[in-house]
Write an enzyme that holds these catalytic residues in place. Structure first.
Site, short mmCIF file in Angstrom:
data_model
loop_
_atom_site.label_atom_id
_atom_site.label_comp_id
_atom_site.label_asym_id
_atom_site.label_seq_id
_atom_site.Cartn_x
_atom_site.Cartn_y
_atom_site.Cartn_z
CG ASP A 336 0.17 -0.17 2.50
OD1 ASP A 336 0.93 -0.38 2.42
OD2 ASP A 336 -0.39 0.68 3.88
CG HIS A 667 -0.93 -7.43 -1.82
ND1 HIS A 667 -2.04 -7.37 -2.17
CD2 HIS A 667 -1.55 -6.01 -0.83
CE1 HIS A 667 -2.91 -6.20 -2.41
NE2 HIS A 667 -2.25 -5.32 -1.52
CD GLU A 724 1.21 -5.60 2.43
OE1 GLU A 724 -0.44 -5.80 2.72
OE2 GLU A 724 0.75 -4.13 2.23
O1 9MR Z 1 2.01 -6.68 9.83
C1 9MR Z 1 1.26 -5.94 10.42
C2 9MR Z 1 0.74 -7.32 10.84
O2 9MR Z 1 1.55 -7.80 12.04
C3 9MR Z 1 -1.05 -6.91 11.27
O3 9MR Z 1 -1.18 -8.20 11.87
C4 9MR Z 1 -1.89 -6.55 10.27
C5 9MR Z 1 -3.04 -6.25 10.43
O4 9MR Z 1 -3.54 -5.49 11.41
O5 9MR Z 1 -0.93 -5.62 9.42
C6 9MR Z 1 0.61 -5.41 9.19
O6 9MR Z 1 1.01 -4.46 8.68
C7 9MR Z 1 0.10 -4.72 7.45
C8 9MR Z 1 -0.05 -2.65 7.45
O7 9MR Z 1 -0.88 -2.17 8.40
C9 9MR Z 1 -0.32 -1.78 6.08
N1 9MR Z 1 0.37 -1.91 5.25
C10 9MR Z 1 1.04 -3.07 4.91
C11 9MR Z 1 1.50 -4.37 6.33
C12 9MR Z 1 1.61 -5.55 5.98
O8 9MR Z 1 1.00 -6.39 5.13
#
Ligand code: 9MR
Length: 858
Positions: A336, A667, A724
């Site tokens: 993102d 992703h 991701e």
């Molecule tokens: O790395 C983050 C993980 O620990 C959480 O469980 C998850 C859900 O809240 O979010 C991950 O972080 C994401 C972030 O919220 C938005 N950008 C991408 C991140 C990696 O997936």
């Protein structure tokens, strides 16, 4: 005359021809939008959001054709001759005629269904039956909603496409059951692999060279059922083989592994690639083809050039603040385009620590991280490249600080991101969403305090003004966090960006206090460290599952354990014991695991980003090895790398571009080749998040239900919960790649020299005596000793050697009368000098480019 239409009609089977609804599996993923917008996509001019449980697109005025604005979903598998039923309800704030197609996703867009329909404000359920004329692996459903003179909002609900036959359950292609590190093994390092089989008795294995010659062999060791993968496993090892070569394979019971190398220099490109990830993902700067190649070049993102709404002048979310910030720059978090202070913090800290390690660890080599060595534009400025990269993020972190005079001054805003989620793909410069600052939090403020403090001490010898700016920001942030110790991010604040919620900030306080103490030496910060309930509590500082963006105490502890400081010997011992105790735990986990990985999470649950947890545990292990020299720690790091690079239940290298079978559809909104062949795959050196048994995305839910924890992964661009890429996963990968590259062949070599460095200090100055001893077996002539001051020291008036200083880098060369350093012999030289601030004796010396031991040892 027979028209194409008549041919198609002739193929229609009765079920669809008479309008009867088809039966069969549901093909649409997330048709009720309960999981957000993905995997739905839209054209960049019509951003999507979920409003009251419906998927809505804001369509601009004045587009010419229906297809100028589209909402769609890809990857629909259809079977020729099977009947299908599409149903949905739609509304539009302005009446329009839409076109609904099920079609091939590329030119010539051949359609299986193509109908038009009037859509108005009142929702009317629509049902369309059709029969597929051809087989499709990945057709798409598109709603073409352009062509209106007026702007409008188009919304969908309850989208369903059923029909065909139930596809067979997803079976990952795991290739050979013989699992190895697909890149290779260090010549003198440990070498082991895993064999998956139903057999319970030892099986013969053979290691073959590229030409098929058998090099070694033996019997596997049955290891039982691996709890992570539920596979029955055996292990095998060939550490004794030290003949370098490419194209080795291991064959067990007739099954051959992927090829791999044995060698001394396997990981230098991994270090460079893992670090290039950060330049690739910079916001606010053009990504230059001259640096990364045409394929990866792109215009600057989020710089206020339309359609970007820019990061140069960002408002807060409504009601949060009434000022705007210039918050351009920094790194995009991940797939993102959000920028998060919590997460930027741990990432930039680990980049800075990758560099800082080279100042205090004798076997670490600073050169590959130095000026001119990495893929980024700031060459020729004398600052090490890895610090240039860190600066890009540090400047942004400081821009997120609430300005003086405003409420909560000195705190840091938690994050900045799009008002609503954008679809995939969206190149950063084409993101049309408004950007917003979210409320300040204590966790973000402490991330800023900690990293800015580390920044201050590392930049002081390169860019003093910037270091001062960092020091000031760190102190202000610390004071603000102490005044507001419990302002937490809202866990529900996850529209348009991740929430990164954290309501336990004891670890962030510990980390920030540690960094401020290391940088300033002030007793107040030392007391904060010692008073922390975490201090000395191994399990609290280093959770079993690993450090993470929300568990940062370990970052502070690792630096307290390795960076020179004013803790007493006992206090230092306490900190170092937490590091070695944690490392003992991870090393045991690794030694016991059938796949050798140093990760045994609570309850066996593989978390979101589990690969980064593996990497973070490797950072702790590597540091323990640096501190103690014990090979058990080093071996566990190397086995962790084996796991990441292919010795795992899916037989997959999770690092793009490394290994025969690698993740390459992670992703990401620009590296979206899987959705648009004109876009690139992720750049080499990008680490996938990895197995996550939470399977929080629709693709993972559709394909991986019931998966064994370490197999809950799919290399699909829409599986953001397993696949991701992010800055906080590549940062420990960069640290680890640097550490492993520094191991060379893996052989523990006795240093060829020993340096005793003694300074007598007084306020502002010093006199230093250096003794260099040749502890090797060869005469050294002429000799040359290099080191880098980590602090502000300027030498003058040398004696006994020709000593020159350029910035922090010092080179001492032999004089005509002491050119030769005989075996066992010593040479002495010295100098006077001036110093400002906190200074410590340097510890890392190179004699004719070879590392020396330092006495006394640390
Ligand atoms: O790395 C983050 C993980 O620990 C959480 O469980 C998850 C859900 O809240 O979010 C991950 O972080 C994401 C972030 O919220 C938005 N950008 C991408 C991140 C990696 O997936």
């Amino acid at each position: 005359m027979t028209t194409a239409w008549m041919l198609a009609a002739a193929l229609v089977v009765p079920a669809a021809a008479d309008g009867a609804a088809a039966e069969g599996p549901e093909l649409i993923v997330n048709g009720d939008f309960s999981a957000g917008t993905a995997p739905w996509w839209s054209t960049a001019n019509s951003p999507l959001s979920v409003v009251d449980g419906r998927l809505c697109a804001d369509v601009p005025a004045g587009t010419a054709n229906a297809w100028d604005a589209i909402v769609g979903q890809n990857d629909l598998a259809l079977t020729a001759g099977e009947g299908y039923t599409l149903s949905y309800t739609a509304t539009s704030t302005v009446p329009i005629t839409i076109r609904t197609n099920v079609q091939v996703p590329v030119d010539p867009w051949t359609s299986e269904l193509a109908v038009t329909q009037r859509v108005e404000e009142t929702a009317v359920p629509v049902t369309q039956n059709f029969t597929a004329g051809a087989d499709h692996d990945a057709a798409q459903l598109v709603f073409q909603i352009g062509g209106s003179a007026q702007a409008l909002t188009f919304c969908l609900d309850d989208v369903s496409l059923v029909g065909g036959t139930t596809p067979p359950p997803y079976e990952p292609d795991t290739g050979s059951p013989v699992r190895v590190n697909q890149v290779g093994y260090l010549t003198d390092g440990p070498k082991s692999g895993t064999f998956v089989t139903e057999e319970t008795t030892p099986q013969p294995w053979a290691l073959n060279a590229a030409d098929g010659t058998r090099v070694a062999g033996g019997n596997t060791v049955p290891a039982g059922v691996d709890s992570g993968s539920r596979q029955n496993t055996h292990t095998f090892g060939f550490s004794a083989v030290t003949m370098p070569g490419k194209g080795y394979t291991v064959t067990v019971a007739g099954k051959k592994s992927e090829p791999f190398e044995i060698g001394d220099d396997l990981y230098s490109s991994l270090r460079t690639d893992a670090l290039a990830y950060f330049y690739h993902n910079r916001s606010g700067i053009e990504i230059d083809a001259g640096i990364v190649g045409e394929e990866y070049a792109r215009p600057a993102g989020h710089v206020n050039a339309s359609p970007n709404q820019g990061d140069n002048d960002v408002p807060c979310q409504p009601g949060v603040c009434d000022y705007r910030l210039d918050a351009a720059g920094g790194w995009y978090d991940a797939g993102d385009h959000g920028k998060y202070v919590v997460n930027g913090g741990i990432s930039v800290a680990q980049l800075m620590s990758t560099f800082e390690r080279t100042l205090y660890e004798e076997n670490a080599d600073a050169k590959p991280l130095g000026d001119g060595r990495l893929r980024l534009p700031e060459h020729g400025n004398a600052t090490p490249d890895v610090l240039d990269e860190a600066r890009w993020e540090m400047e942004w972190l400081m821009r997120m600080q609430v300005p003086a005079g405003e409420p909560l001054a000195g705190m840091a805003h938690h994050k900045l991101h799009d008002k609503a989620w954008t679809g995939l793909p969206t190149r950063p410069d084409r993101d049309p969403q408004p950007r917003e600052l979210h409320p300040p939090t204590t966790a973000a403020t402490l991330n800023l305090a900690a990293t800015a403090a580390q920044c201050a001490r590392l930049f002081q010898v390169y860019e003093a003004n910037f270091a001062d700016q960092c020091r000031k920001a760190a102190r202000t942030a610390w004071t603000a966090a102490k005044a507001h110790p419990a302002i937490y991010a809202d866990p529900a604040d996850g529209t348009g960006g991740g929430a990164y919620p954290d309501d336990d900030v004891r670890d962030e306080f510990y980390w920030a206090a540690a960094e401020l103490f290391l940088t300033t030496g002030e007793d107040g910060y030392r007391q904060e460290v010692l008073r922390s309930p975490l201090h000395g509590d191994t399990d609290a500082v280093f959770p079993r599952g690993g450090m993470a963006w929300g568990a940062t105490a370990g970052l502070g502890a690792l630096n307290l354990a390795t960076v020179p400081n004013k803790l007493t010997a006992d206090q230092l011992k306490t900190v170092r014991t937490t590091v070695t105790e944690a490392a003992d735990g991870y090393a045991t986990d690794s030694a016991e695991a059938a796949y050798g990985l140093p990760y045994a999470p609570d309850g066996g649950h593989y978390v979101w980003g589990s690969n980064s947890q593996v990497a973070n545990n490797m950072v702790v292990l590597g540091t323990a090895h640096d501190l103690t020299g014990k090979t058990v720690y080093r071996d566990a790091v190397l086995r962790g790398l084996d796991y990441l690079l292919g010795r795992n239940p899916l037989n997959l290298s999770y690092v793009t571009g490394y290994g025969e079978r690698d993740s390459h559809n992670q992703h990401h909104r620009f590296w979206a080749n899987q959705l648009d062949p004109a876009l690139p795959n992720p750049a080499p050196g990008s680490l996938a998040g990895g197995p996550n048994d939470g399977i929080e995305d629709p693709v993972a839910q559709a394909k991986l239900k019931g998966c064994a924890p370490s197999m809950c992964y799919i290399d699909d661009i829409e599986s953001w919960a397993t696949n991701e890429v992010t800055i906080n996963w590549n940062a420990p990968l960069a640290w680890v790649a640097s550490y492993v590259d520094d191991l060379g062949s893996g052989k523990t070599v006795k240093p060829l020299c020993e340096v005793t460095y003694n300074s007598t200090r007084w306020s502002g100055g010093f006199t230093t005596q250096v003794v260099v001893k040749n502890t090797g077996t060869k005469v050294i002539s002429p000799w040359k000793l290099d080191w880098t001051f980590a602090d502000r020291q300027q030498l003058s008036a040398p004696w006994g050697a020709d000593v020159e200083q350029s910035g922090p880098v010092v080179t001492a060369k032999a004089l005509s009368w002491n050119t030769t350093l005989p075996v066992g012999g010593t040479v002495r030289f010295g100098f006077n000098g001036q110093s400002t601030g906190l200074v410590y004796d340097p510890r890392v010396f190179r004699l004719n480019d070879q590392p020396c031991a330092t006495t006394p040892p640390r």
